[in-house]
Design a protein around this motif. Structure first.
Motif, PDB file in Angstrom:
ATOM      1  N   VAL A  95       0.844  -1.200   0.000  1.00 22.46           N
ATOM      2  CA  VAL A  95       0.000   0.000   0.000  1.00 22.46           C
ATOM      3  C   VAL A  95       0.881   1.253   0.000  1.00 22.46           C
ATOM      4  N   THR A  96       1.973   1.233   0.740  1.00 22.77           N
ATOM      5  CA  THR A  96       2.882   2.379   0.778  1.00 22.77           C
ATOM      6  C   THR A  96       3.497   2.634  -0.599  1.00 22.77           C
ATOM      7  N   ASN A 128      -2.708   4.161   5.291  1.00 22.05           N
ATOM      8  CA  ASN A 128      -2.889   5.432   4.598  1.00 22.05           C
ATOM      9  C   ASN A 128      -2.643   6.620   5.522  1.00 22.05           C
ATOM     10  N   THR A 129      -3.049   6.496   6.765  1.00 28.99           N
ATOM     11  CA  THR A 129      -2.851   7.586   7.716  1.00 28.99           C
ATOM     12  C   THR A 129      -1.369   7.816   7.981  1.00 28.99           C
ATOM     13  N   ASN A 131       1.086   7.035   6.059  1.00 27.82           N
ATOM     14  CA  ASN A 131       1.665   7.594   4.834  1.00 27.82           C
ATOM     15  C   ASN A 131       1.361   9.090   4.733  1.00 27.82           C
ATOM     16  N   SER A 132       0.164   9.503   5.120  1.00 27.86           N
ATOM     17  CA  SER A 132      -0.171  10.930   5.124  1.00 27.86           C
ATOM     18  C   SER A 132       0.671  11.687   6.143  1.00 27.86           C
TER      19      SER A 132
END
Length: 147
Positions: A95-96, A128-129, A131-132
């Motif tokens: 995902v990253t 996702n969090t 990564n943000s």
């Protein structure tokens, strides 16, 4: 490079939005130690020193062993991670790096073998969090604390 911009001061609602995502991800039933391992691994891939430092400290506070923190970037070759942890770390990497290969079906299926639907959604939101958070920290110049 020093801090370029204090994003939380410049736009507090941005921080509030991120904290809401974080709260949501934490509500999904992922164990605290695994939660932090996922954050550390994504931050290693993204090169976010600030987040690596923050989440290694958090992992230690939850009782994570130093050995497992040190070996995290080579988790495939280290026997100290469970199959569930390996599934979470694998999907974290895909995902990253989603623009490279997407998420292969076998990676998805492997993760789903260990995470029910709710946990899987929480895991993906967690990935996702972080990564943000990494992208905010890197782009605004946030740095690891100098000890």
């Amino acid at each position: 490079m020093g801090l370029r911009l204090n994003y939380a001061k410049a736009y507090p609602e941005a921080l509030e939005s991120m904290l809401k995502m974080e709260k949501f991800a934490k509500s999904g039933g992922i164990e605290p130690q695994l939660y932090e391992l996922v954050k550390i691994r994504a931050s290693q891939i993204n090169g976010c020193a600030y987040c690596i430092e923050t989440h290694t400290k958090d992992a230690r506070a939850f009782g994570e062993k130093e050995r497992r923190i040190y070996l995290l970037n080579t988790w495939r070759d280290a026997p100290c991670y469970s199959e569930k942890e390996r599934a979470a770390l694998e999907i974290t990497e895909y995902v990253t790096r989603i623009s490279e290969k997407g998420v292969p079906e076998e990676v998805y299926e492997n993760a789903r073998a260990y995470f029910d639907e709710r946990e899987f959604v929480a895991l993906v939101v967690l990935i996702n969090t972080i990564n943000s958070w990494n992208r905010i920290a890197i782009s605004t110049g946030m740095q690891a604390l100098m000890i």
